[in-house]
Write a protein that holds these residues in place. Structure first.
Motif, PDB file in Angstrom:
ATOM      1  N   LEU A 142     -10.022  10.594  -1.726  1.00  0.00           N
ATOM      2  CA  LEU A 142     -10.409  12.055  -2.494  1.00  0.00           C
ATOM      3  C   LEU A 142     -10.869  12.685  -3.267  1.00  0.00           C
ATOM      4  O   LEU A 142     -12.182  13.961  -3.465  1.00  0.00           O
TER       5      LEU A 142
ATOM      6  N   ASP B 103      -6.562   9.245  -5.789  1.00  0.00           N
ATOM      7  CA  ASP B 103      -6.700   9.431  -3.668  1.00  0.00           C
ATOM      8  C   ASP B 103      -8.217   9.318  -3.534  1.00  0.00           C
ATOM      9  O   ASP B 103      -8.857   9.137  -4.356  1.00  0.00           O
TER      10      ASP B 103
ATOM     11  N   TRP C 100     -10.694   4.280   9.131  1.00  0.00           N
ATOM     12  CA  TRP C 100     -11.033   5.147  10.100  1.00  0.00           C
ATOM     13  C   TRP C 100     -12.131   3.502  10.825  1.00  0.00           C
ATOM     14  O   TRP C 100     -12.613   4.354  11.341  1.00  0.00           O
TER      15      TRP C 100
ATOM     16  N   HIS D 224      -0.041  -1.185   7.104  1.00  0.00           N
ATOM     17  CA  HIS D 224      -0.688  -0.409   6.475  1.00  0.00           C
ATOM     18  C   HIS D 224       0.470   1.265   5.598  1.00  0.00           C
ATOM     19  O   HIS D 224       1.978  -0.033   5.348  1.00  0.00           O
TER      20      HIS D 224
ATOM     21  N   ARG E  31       6.300  15.126  -9.069  1.00  0.00           N
ATOM     22  CA  ARG E  31       5.241  15.808  -8.223  1.00  0.00           C
ATOM     23  C   ARG E  31       5.114  17.096  -8.150  1.00  0.00           C
ATOM     24  O   ARG E  31       4.623  18.247  -7.812  1.00  0.00           O
TER      25      ARG E  31
ATOM     26  N   GLY F 217       4.547   6.931  -4.147  1.00  0.00           N
ATOM     27  CA  GLY F 217       4.617   7.770  -2.735  1.00  0.00           C
ATOM     28  C   GLY F 217       6.137   8.523  -2.138  1.00  0.00           C
ATOM     29  O   GLY F 217       7.162   8.597  -3.758  1.00  0.00           O
TER      30      GLY F 217
ATOM     31  N   PHE G 224     -10.807   0.795   1.040  1.00  0.00           N
ATOM     32  CA  PHE G 224      -9.732   1.435   1.936  1.00  0.00           C
ATOM     33  C   PHE G 224     -10.744   2.257   2.731  1.00  0.00           C
ATOM     34  O   PHE G 224     -11.316   2.613   2.669  1.00  0.00           O
TER      35      PHE G 224
ATOM     36  N   MET H 298       0.937  -0.812  -0.022  1.00  0.00           N
ATOM     37  CA  MET H 298      -0.582  -0.498  -0.443  1.00  0.00           C
ATOM     38  C   MET H 298       1.145   0.687   0.282  1.00  0.00           C
ATOM     39  O   MET H 298       2.348   1.340   0.565  1.00  0.00           O
TER      40      MET H 298
ATOM     41  N   PHE I 148      -5.390  19.706  -1.019  1.00  0.00           N
ATOM     42  CA  PHE I 148      -3.824  19.276  -0.127  1.00  0.00           C
ATOM     43  C   PHE I 148      -3.100  19.729  -0.243  1.00  0.00           C
ATOM     44  O   PHE I 148      -2.117  20.968  -0.631  1.00  0.00           O
TER      45      PHE I 148
ATOM     46  N   GLN J  74       0.746  21.150   1.666  1.00  0.00           N
ATOM     47  CA  GLN J  74       2.079  20.636   2.000  1.00  0.00           C
ATOM     48  C   GLN J  74       2.588  20.486   3.358  1.00  0.00           C
ATOM     49  O   GLN J  74       2.639  21.144   4.059  1.00  0.00           O
TER      50      GLN J  74
HETATM   51  O1  CP3 Z   1       0.557   3.891  -3.834  1.00  0.00           O
HETATM   52  C1  CP3 Z   1      -0.624   3.492  -3.725  1.00  0.00           C
HETATM   53  O2  CP3 Z   1      -0.948   3.085  -2.878  1.00  0.00           O
HETATM   54  C2  CP3 Z   1      -1.540   4.510  -4.665  1.00  0.00           C
HETATM   55  C3  CP3 Z   1      -1.878   5.873  -4.003  1.00  0.00           C
HETATM   56  C4  CP3 Z   1      -2.678   6.075  -3.125  1.00  0.00           C
HETATM   57  C5  CP3 Z   1      -3.264   7.719  -2.407  1.00  0.00           C
HETATM   58  N1  CP3 Z   1      -3.386   7.919  -1.073  1.00  0.00           N
HETATM   59  C6  CP3 Z   1      -1.685   9.020  -2.767  1.00  0.00           C
HETATM   60  C7  CP3 Z   1      -1.724  10.232  -1.848  1.00  0.00           C
HETATM   61  C8  CP3 Z   1      -3.962   5.424  -2.288  1.00  0.00           C
HETATM   62  C9  CP3 Z   1      -4.140   4.376  -2.258  1.00  0.00           C
HETATM   63  C10 CP3 Z   1      -4.751   6.749  -1.594  1.00  0.00           C
HETATM   64  C11 CP3 Z   1      -5.512   6.650  -0.389  1.00  0.00           C
HETATM   65  C12 CP3 Z   1      -5.127   6.707   0.815  1.00  0.00           C
HETATM   66  N2  CP3 Z   1      -6.143   8.195   0.921  1.00  0.00           N
HETATM   67  C13 CP3 Z   1      -6.220   6.406   2.192  1.00  0.00           C
HETATM   68  C14 CP3 Z   1      -6.562   5.175   1.891  1.00  0.00           C
HETATM   69  C15 CP3 Z   1      -5.334   4.463   2.635  1.00  0.00           C
HETATM   70  C16 CP3 Z   1      -4.622   4.765   3.739  1.00  0.00           C
HETATM   71  O3  CP3 Z   1      -3.576   5.416   3.923  1.00  0.00           O
HETATM   72  O4  CP3 Z   1      -5.272   4.657   4.913  1.00  0.00           O
HETATM   73  C17 CP3 Z   1      -5.971   7.685   2.657  1.00  0.00           C
HETATM   74  C18 CP3 Z   1      -6.852   8.086   4.189  1.00  0.00           C
HETATM   75  C19 CP3 Z   1      -6.006   8.923   2.230  1.00  0.00           C
HETATM   76  C20 CP3 Z   1      -6.509  10.654   2.429  1.00  0.00           C
HETATM   77  C21 CP3 Z   1      -4.999  11.217   2.403  1.00  0.00           C
HETATM   78  N3  CP3 Z   1      -4.684  11.877   0.962  1.00  0.00           N
HETATM   79  C22 CP3 Z   1      -4.184  11.073   3.603  1.00  0.00           C
HETATM   80  C23 CP3 Z   1      -4.211  11.560   4.647  1.00  0.00           C
HETATM   81  C24 CP3 Z   1      -2.964  11.912   2.635  1.00  0.00           C
HETATM   82  C25 CP3 Z   1      -2.186  12.938   3.447  1.00  0.00           C
HETATM   83  C26 CP3 Z   1      -1.106  11.813   4.421  1.00  0.00           C
HETATM   84  C27 CP3 Z   1       0.428  12.222   3.507  1.00  0.00           C
HETATM   85  O5  CP3 Z   1       0.781  11.270   4.066  1.00  0.00           O
HETATM   86  O6  CP3 Z   1       0.993  13.370   3.599  1.00  0.00           O
HETATM   87  C28 CP3 Z   1      -3.340  11.890   1.396  1.00  0.00           C
HETATM   88  C29 CP3 Z   1      -2.177  12.866   0.152  1.00  0.00           C
HETATM   89  C30 CP3 Z   1      -1.950  11.693  -0.029  1.00  0.00           C
HETATM   90  N4  CP3 Z   1      -2.338  10.194  -0.918  1.00  0.00           N
HETATM   91  C31 CP3 Z   1      -0.200  11.418  -1.090  1.00  0.00           C
HETATM   92  C32 CP3 Z   1      -0.512  10.317  -1.683  1.00  0.00           C
HETATM   93  C33 CP3 Z   1       1.231   9.625  -2.389  1.00  0.00           C
HETATM   94  C34 CP3 Z   1       0.359  12.834  -0.230  1.00  0.00           C
HETATM   95  C35 CP3 Z   1       0.594  13.545  -0.846  1.00  0.00           C
HETATM   96  C36 CP3 Z   1       1.891  14.204  -2.322  1.00  0.00           C
HETATM   97  O7  CP3 Z   1       2.828  13.925  -2.533  1.00  0.00           O
HETATM   98  O8  CP3 Z   1       2.148  15.154  -1.257  1.00  0.00           O
END
Ligand code: CP3
Length: 350
Positions: A76, A74, A206, A320, A37, A27, A203, A23, A88, A90
């Protein structure tokens, strides 16, 4: 059904090798991701530019030869496509304009909803073409409860107490939000299959904050409905569920939702996962903190997981997502260990 090591395990077969993907395998821990990015600027722009989304989906496949690609996006984007403001920030994570009623969203129109998400489907199509044929392409969505958490709270939280309070005090409106999410997620996931996904993951990050009764109403029943909706159209596409942190309630989720595979967080004992294997394929559950640490403790635990689970349907993964401080070299070591794991005999390669 597409035949890959992943889908075979998900329908109850076993394979010579243990399939592995992680998962958040795409990233910020990858320098090549950070480059793309930076080029994309805004995070949602990365999600909605299909060439870039395809590129970052493929990066971990090229580097580590994982058995599955998960389409880069994502969870969202669904509230965004429903008309909610999503951003989002930073270093701070997602920020949404919180809602308390579906009246704050656009009137649901399937064509508009799907057309907003069309770059995601284009990215799937491009990735399917780029991906070797023996690898799975996973489409995903957040589950209704987890999406409602962000939609109502507007940002992350430790316990989503505000959202549970809202659900208890405005039960009818909350149920309408959940129903809208069930309908739109079902449509979204069906479209992802049409665009090239051969496996799905839902997913519910929560789910672990819910009481047992809430868990049943807001996680189990909605997930069951989504699965029924998808299986009516695509009965053979396997679906993995991830109700993170629900402890003993994993059992209810497995017996009631109709899921093909269950992703387990790192708190689930291997003995319990072995029991789940009588009913479904299990996925998991290396602690992402052990991967971040790297070293022998990571290898020892990966070995223990493979020894315990590889005789029955099983997909190696984390409990996770990959943490951004992770060293890519440690990911390479983990993948190599799992790929070299030989079933049915004690492995001393550690
Ligand atoms: O490689 C993969 O798994 C696919 C990409 C993926 C992302 N988000 C990319 C992402 C997946 C499957 C998700 C799902 C996601 N997003 C979930 C469920 C999975 C989990 O982790 O519980 C949730 C709760 C989210 C919501 C979300 N999106 C959060 C809380 C954040 C910020 C957290 C952080 O790491 O900063 C994001 C942003 C996000 N989604 C990033 C990535 C690579 C980081 C953003 C960036 O590049 O600046």
């Amino acid at each position: 059904m597409k035949q890959t090591s992943l889908t075979k395990n998900l329908v109850g077969q076993t394979t010579d090798n243990v399939p592995i993907w992680l998962m958040r395998q795409a990233g910020r821990y990858l320098p090549e991701y950070r480059d793309v990015r930076a080029q994309a600027g805004d995070f949602l722009n990365l999600c909605y530019t299909s060439d870039l989304a395809c590129e970052v989906t493929m990066q971990p496949i090229r580097r580590f030869d994982f058995d599955a690609a998960i389409i880069f996006s994502d969870i969202l984007v669904v509230p965004h496509a429903l008309g909610q403001r999503v951003g989002f920030v930073q270093g701070e994570g997602p920020k949404l304009d919180p809602i308390q009623s579906i009246a704050r969203l656009n009137d649901f129109n399937q064509d508009d909803f799907l057309s907003h998400l069309s770059p995601v489907f284009e990215a799937l199509d491009k990735t399917r073409t780029a991906l070797p044929n023996d690898k799975s392409l996973i489409g995903f969505s957040g589950a209704p409860w987890t999406l409602a958490c962000y939609m109502i709270n507007g940002q992350g939280s430790r316990d989503y107490a505000n959202v549970r309070h809202f659900a208890m005090s405005n039960k009818e409106e909350f149920k309408k939000i959940i129903q809208l999410l069930i309908d739109s997620i079902s449509i979204y996931l069906v479209e992802k299959i049409k665009a090239g996904a051969d496996t799905l993951q839902i997913f519910d990050s929560w789910a672990g904050v819910l009481s047992t009764d809430e868990f049943y109403d807001y996680c189990v029943l909605p997930t069951k409905q989504i699965i029924q909706n998808i299986k009516k159209i695509y009965p053979n596409v396997p679906i993995i569920g991830f109700p993170r942190g629900v402890g003993f309630n994993y059992q209810t989720y497995i017996s009631e939702t109709g899921i093909n595979g269950v992703s387990c967080d790192q708190s689930v004992p291997l003995e319990m996962m072995k029991n789940f294997q009588s009913h479904v394929c299990v996925q998991g559950n290396l602690d992402n903190m052990l991967l971040r640490q790297g070293g022998q403790a990571m290898i020892d635990q990966a070995e223990k997981i493979c020894q315990a689970l590889s005789e029955k349907p099983f997909i190696f993964n984390l409990g996770h997502g990959v943490i951004k401080e992770t060293n890519p070299d440690d990911v390479a070591k983990l993948v190599s260990h799992v790929k070299n794991f030989k079933k049915g005999r004690v492995n001393n390669a550690a």
